[in-house]
Structure formats: structure tokens, C-alpha cells
Design an enzyme around this catalytic site. Structure first.
Site, mmCIF file in Angstrom:
data_model
loop_
_atom_site.group_PDB
_atom_site.id
_atom_site.type_symbol
_atom_site.label_atom_id
_atom_site.label_comp_id
_atom_site.label_asym_id
_atom_site.label_seq_id
_atom_site.Cartn_x
_atom_site.Cartn_y
_atom_site.Cartn_z
ATOM 1 N N CYS A 33 0.827 -1.215 0.000
ATOM 2 C CA CYS A 33 0.000 0.000 0.000
ATOM 3 C C CYS A 33 0.857 1.260 0.000
ATOM 4 O O CYS A 33 0.337 2.362 -0.158
ATOM 5 C CB CYS A 33 -0.935 0.008 1.209
ATOM 6 S SG CYS A 33 -2.028 -1.404 1.262
ATOM 7 N N HIS B 124 -3.122 6.936 3.666
ATOM 8 C CA HIS B 124 -3.536 5.638 3.135
ATOM 9 C C HIS B 124 -4.741 5.156 3.940
ATOM 10 O O HIS B 124 -4.733 5.175 5.173
ATOM 11 C CB HIS B 124 -2.382 4.631 3.229
ATOM 12 C CG HIS B 124 -2.828 3.224 3.011
ATOM 13 N ND1 HIS B 124 -3.602 2.860 1.937
ATOM 14 C CD2 HIS B 124 -2.638 2.092 3.732
ATOM 15 C CE1 HIS B 124 -3.860 1.570 2.002
ATOM 16 N NE2 HIS B 124 -3.292 1.074 3.088
ATOM 17 N N ASN C 3 -10.167 -0.614 1.406
ATOM 18 C CA ASN C 3 -8.733 -0.392 1.233
ATOM 19 C C ASN C 3 -8.380 -0.690 -0.224
ATOM 20 O O ASN C 3 -8.399 -1.836 -0.646
ATOM 21 C CB ASN C 3 -7.972 -1.328 2.189
ATOM 22 C CG ASN C 3 -6.458 -1.195 2.065
ATOM 23 O OD1 ASN C 3 -5.954 -0.548 1.157
ATOM 24 N ND2 ASN C 3 -5.748 -1.824 2.989
HETATM 25 N N1 ACO Z 1 -16.870 -10.795 10.496
HETATM 26 C C1 ACO Z 1 -17.078 -11.283 11.732
HETATM 27 N N2 ACO Z 1 -16.063 -11.752 12.506
HETATM 28 C C2 ACO Z 1 -14.829 -11.714 12.006
HETATM 29 C C3 ACO Z 1 -14.546 -11.218 10.703
HETATM 30 C C4 ACO Z 1 -15.625 -10.741 9.944
HETATM 31 N N3 ACO Z 1 -15.499 -10.233 8.697
HETATM 32 N N4 ACO Z 1 -13.217 -11.288 10.474
HETATM 33 C C5 ACO Z 1 -12.677 -11.822 11.587
HETATM 34 N N5 ACO Z 1 -13.633 -12.088 12.500
HETATM 35 C C6 ACO Z 1 -13.496 -12.654 13.842
HETATM 36 C C7 ACO Z 1 -12.232 -13.485 13.979
HETATM 37 O O1 ACO Z 1 -12.449 -14.793 13.490
HETATM 38 C C8 ACO Z 1 -12.013 -13.457 15.465
HETATM 39 O O2 ACO Z 1 -12.889 -14.372 16.052
HETATM 40 P P1 ACO Z 1 -12.405 -15.277 17.302
HETATM 41 O O3 ACO Z 1 -12.078 -14.286 18.390
HETATM 42 O O4 ACO Z 1 -13.585 -16.120 17.567
HETATM 43 O O5 ACO Z 1 -11.202 -16.008 16.795
HETATM 44 C C9 ACO Z 1 -12.509 -12.064 15.872
HETATM 45 O O6 ACO Z 1 -13.324 -11.605 14.784
HETATM 46 C C10 ACO Z 1 -11.378 -11.077 16.080
HETATM 47 O O7 ACO Z 1 -10.446 -11.177 15.007
HETATM 48 P P2 ACO Z 1 -9.196 -10.238 14.891
HETATM 49 O O8 ACO Z 1 -8.415 -10.574 13.638
HETATM 50 O O9 ACO Z 1 -8.441 -10.212 16.175
HETATM 51 O O10 ACO Z 1 -9.930 -8.833 14.684
HETATM 52 P P3 ACO Z 1 -9.310 -7.400 14.695
HETATM 53 O O11 ACO Z 1 -9.974 -6.567 15.689
HETATM 54 O O12 ACO Z 1 -7.812 -7.428 14.673
HETATM 55 O O13 ACO Z 1 -9.788 -6.832 13.280
HETATM 56 C C11 ACO Z 1 -8.878 -6.470 11.090
HETATM 57 C C12 ACO Z 1 -9.393 -7.487 12.095
HETATM 58 C C13 ACO Z 1 -9.977 -5.534 10.722
HETATM 59 C C14 ACO Z 1 -8.369 -7.208 9.853
HETATM 60 C C15 ACO Z 1 -7.714 -5.657 11.729
HETATM 61 O O14 ACO Z 1 -6.780 -6.548 12.281
HETATM 62 C C16 ACO Z 1 -7.002 -4.773 10.769
HETATM 63 O O15 ACO Z 1 -7.548 -3.801 10.259
HETATM 64 N N6 ACO Z 1 -5.699 -5.014 10.513
HETATM 65 C C17 ACO Z 1 -4.904 -4.158 9.681
HETATM 66 C C18 ACO Z 1 -5.145 -4.396 8.265
HETATM 67 C C19 ACO Z 1 -4.405 -3.354 7.450
HETATM 68 O O16 ACO Z 1 -4.298 -2.224 7.859
HETATM 69 N N7 ACO Z 1 -3.863 -3.698 6.315
HETATM 70 C C20 ACO Z 1 -3.183 -2.676 5.564
HETATM 71 C C21 ACO Z 1 -2.170 -3.155 4.740
HETATM 72 S S1 ACO Z 1 -2.839 -3.985 3.362
HETATM 73 C C22 ACO Z 1 -1.643 -4.023 2.117
HETATM 74 O O17 ACO Z 1 -0.568 -3.528 2.203
HETATM 75 C C23 ACO Z 1 -2.000 -4.789 0.851
#
Ligand code: ACO
Length: 320
Positions: free
Chosen positions: A116, A247, A277
Site C-alpha cells: 500500500c 492511506h 482499502n
Molecule cells: N466478520 C465477523 N467476525 C470476524 C470477521 C468478519 N469479517 N473477520 C474476523 N472475524 C473474527 C475473527 O475470526 C475473530 O474471532 P475469534 O475471536 O472467535 O477467533 C474475531 O473476529 C477477532 O479477530 P481479529 O483478527 O483479532 O480482529 P481485529 O480486531 O484485529 O480486526 C482487522 C481485524 C480488521 C483485519 C484488523 O486486524 C485490521 O484492520 N488489521 C490491519 C489491516 C491493514 O491495515 N492492512 C493494511 C495493509 S494492506 C496491504 O498492504 C495490501
């Protein structure tokens, strides 16, 4: 600090494909909810390129719009740089294809792959090349076609991304006019496995995988000190930045960055809610919307920030 000829933004453009997928559409195919997605990410919908439409098609339209905005003919371009993680082909570069589509007959062309952070890296390359006198007019495009590389059964990843393209023409400026003042990119290659688009057994296309929680942690730990140190080296306080072009990955990341820097979220433009994103396209789409809405005022300091796969981080300071 960037020395040499001053470099300014001459024009910007974007192209967002028509096909829309809302969080409610995801509710029909995955165990997820609009509420979960909005609360955790800030995203409500995203657009996809659609059947047969490629990264180059989106990039071409954004590039044309930027050239028109700049009032520059494609033949006046010295270089076309495309930032993407989803090129049409690995070889030749998709930038070369776009150069041909645009009729930029006097321009070189290549792709930049930096997650990104790609379009920020491409802009820094363009700025330093123009500042040194090698080039005069450079078209920088960020474009993504994620539709084919997403795993539609992986709810933690596929809900985050969207397709689109944004572009800017950078050109030599007048002394005392708008100019890019500083730029920096960083990488931590020990974390290269956190976000990948790679081949997998049993799949026709490479697939995007992300360790979301680890990415979230990495960014929250490393981004605020990186921006603070960048500002220090550039001789500017975060409070002096009039507008932030960021970003668009997750509203929680942006909120936490601003809180740590003591900056108001009113000084930025967020479009994550509509597009998700769009990775290398995100910064360029946001720049275009900020320029067209008059959010960036003449004379103010503008800070560009991006982070992504690699892991990579980048910042650019512009005096508008
Ligand atoms: N719907 C419902 N539940 C979900 C979903 C969904 N879409 N996705 C994950 N969950 C669940 C998980 O299974 C987990 O359940 P569990 O506790 O029973 O195991 C729970 O939600 C929590 O999961 P986490 O991964 O810990 O959730 P988190 O709060 O971290 O949010 C997210 C996930 C949104 C992906 C976050 O981690 C994030 O934004 N990370 C950064 C991503 C980013 O910025 N990427 C940029 C770079 S991309 C690039 O360069 C190409």
C-alpha cells in the site's frame, strides 16, 4: 530534504469502477455482519473492477483524468510510473501497457511494487527524478484489481479490499511556488510474510493473505514514531500540518495515529467507508478528492502517509 528543481502537483484524477459490494452483500456469503465490519474497519462498501476489467483499464482512465486536469498532453510526459500489487502481467510492466494506451510516446514506463506504500514510493521517485533535472513531467498512477486475488471465504481479509485507481501529474515548479519538501520510505523485511499475494496449491490465481491482527499491531507500534521522526527531520511540527493525505486501511489506525500525534481528524479526508482499502490506489484517490474538494489550501503544509506489505512505511511533505 529534497533539493534541486522544485516539484509540484499539476493535476490529479481517479477512476472508481461501477460494480459495488456492500457489507450487506457480504452477509449473504459469509458469517459476518455490517455492524462487525463498520466497527472494526470503518468500511461500508467497496467497488470491484468486474469481469474482464484489468488493473490497466482502471489506471488508464485515472491517468487520462489527471492529464486533462493538468492540461498536459500525453506526448509531453517523460515517464509513466504505476504503483500496484495486482498488475495485468508480471512482465511486461503494466505501466508500459498504459504508456501505449495513452500514447505517451516520449515516456519511459515501469511498475513499482511496495504494498500500500507503492504510490507514495512512486511519487517520491518521480519527485527526486524531476528535482534532479532528469524528467520534467511524470504521471504517477496507483491502481488495483483485487477481485481475482481475494479468497471469498476468508472473512477477515476479503471484506477489507476494493478496486480503483488514482493518478497525479507531477511537474517542475517555479521558485517560491508549491513544492515537495521532504520524503522518506522505510521497510522491515523481517515481517514480509504478514501480507502476501502468492501462489497456493489448488488455486488458479495467486491469493491475498494477511495476518490482520499482527499488521494492526505492527502499524500501531511503528507508524506514530516514524511520522514523528520524519516531521522532526523535515523541521515541521505535526500541529503545523494543514492537511493529511492518508492511506485508507482502517479508521481505527488513523484515529490512533492522530491521537498519538495530537492532531484533529478534521484535517484529513476519509473515503474508506465508500471504497474500502484500495491499497496502492488509496493515496492517489484520496489526493484527487482532497484537491477537487478544495480541502488542500494554497500555502499550507500537506503530509502524505502510507504503510503496507513488506512491511513498508512512507511519508512525503508537500508545501501546497
Ligand atoms: N466478520 C465477523 N467476525 C470476524 C470477521 C468478519 N469479517 N473477520 C474476523 N472475524 C473474527 C475473527 O475470526 C475473530 O474471532 P475469534 O475471536 O472467535 O477467533 C474475531 O473476529 C477477532 O479477530 P481479529 O483478527 O483479532 O480482529 P481485529 O480486531 O484485529 O480486526 C482487522 C481485524 C480488521 C483485519 C484488523 O486486524 C485490521 O484492520 N488489521 C490491519 C489491516 C491493514 O491495515 N492492512 C493494511 C495493509 S494492506 C496491504 O498492504 C495490501
Amino acid at each position: 530534504m529534497i533539493s534541486g528543481f522544485p516539484v509540484r502537483i499539476a493535476g490529479t484524477g481517479k477512476y472508481i469502477p461501477e460494480k459495488v459490494m456492500t457489507n450487506f452483500d457480504f452477509e449473504k456469503i459469509l458469517d459476518t455482519s455490517d455492524e462487525w465490519i463498520v466497527t472494526r474497519t470503518g468500511i461500508r462498501k467497496r467497488h470491484f473492477a468486474g469481469e474482464g476489467v484489468k488493473c490497466s483499464d482502471l489506471a488508464y482512465k485515472a491517468g487520462l483524468a489527471a492529464l486533462e486536469d493538468a492540461g498536459i498532453d500525453a506526448s509531453e510526459l517523460d515517464l509513466v510510473i504505476l504503483a500496484t500489487n495486482t498488475p495485468d502481467t508480471v512482465c511486461p510492466s503494466t505501466a508500459a501497457k498504459i504508456q501505449g494506451m495513452l500514447g505517451a510516446v516520449n515516456a519511459g514506463a515501469y511498475d513499482v511494487l511496495a504494498g500500500c506504500t507503492g504510490s507514495l514510493t512512486a511519487m517520491l521517485t518521480a519527485v527526486t527524478g524531476i528535482a534532479s533535472g532528469v524528467w520534467k513531467n511524470v504521471l504517477v498512477i496507483g491502481s488495483e484489481d483485487f477481485e481475482d486475488v481475494l479468497d471469498w471465504s476468508d472473512r477477515s481479509t476479503c471484506i477489507l479490499f476494493g478496486d480503483g485507481a488514482g493518478a497525479a501529474v507531477l511537474t517542475r515548479s517555479e521558485d517560491g511556488g508549491p513544492r515537495f519538501a521532504a520524503g522518506e520510505v522505510k521497510a522491515d523485511g523481517s515481517k514480509y510474510r504478514l501480507i502476501t499475494i502468492d501462489k497456493e496449491e489448488g488455486r488458479d490465481n495467486p491469493v491475498l493473505r494477511m495476518h490482520g491482527a499482527e499488521v494492526f499491531k505492527f502499524v500501531n507500534v511503528h507508524l506514530p514514531p516514524f511520522i514523528k521522526s520524519f516531521c522532526e527531520k523535515a523541521g515541521v511540527e505535526p500541529a503545523e500540518i494543514g492537511f493529511w493525505v492518508l492511506h485508507q486501511a482502517n479508521t481505527r489506525i488513523i484515529d490512533s495515529l492522530f491521537k498519538r500525534l495530537g492532531v484533529s481528524t478534521e484535517r484529513t479526508l476519509m473515503n474508506l467507508e465508500q471504497y474500502g482499502n484500495t491499497s496502492a490506489a488509496s493515496l492517489m484517490v484520496t489526493l484527487d478528492e482532497a484537491m477537487k474538494s478544495g480541502s488542500i489550501k494554497s500555502g499550507e503544509k500537506v503530509l502524505f502517509m502510507a504503510f503496507g506489505a513488506g512491511m513498508t512505511l512512507g511519508a512525503l511533505l508537500y508545501e501546497a
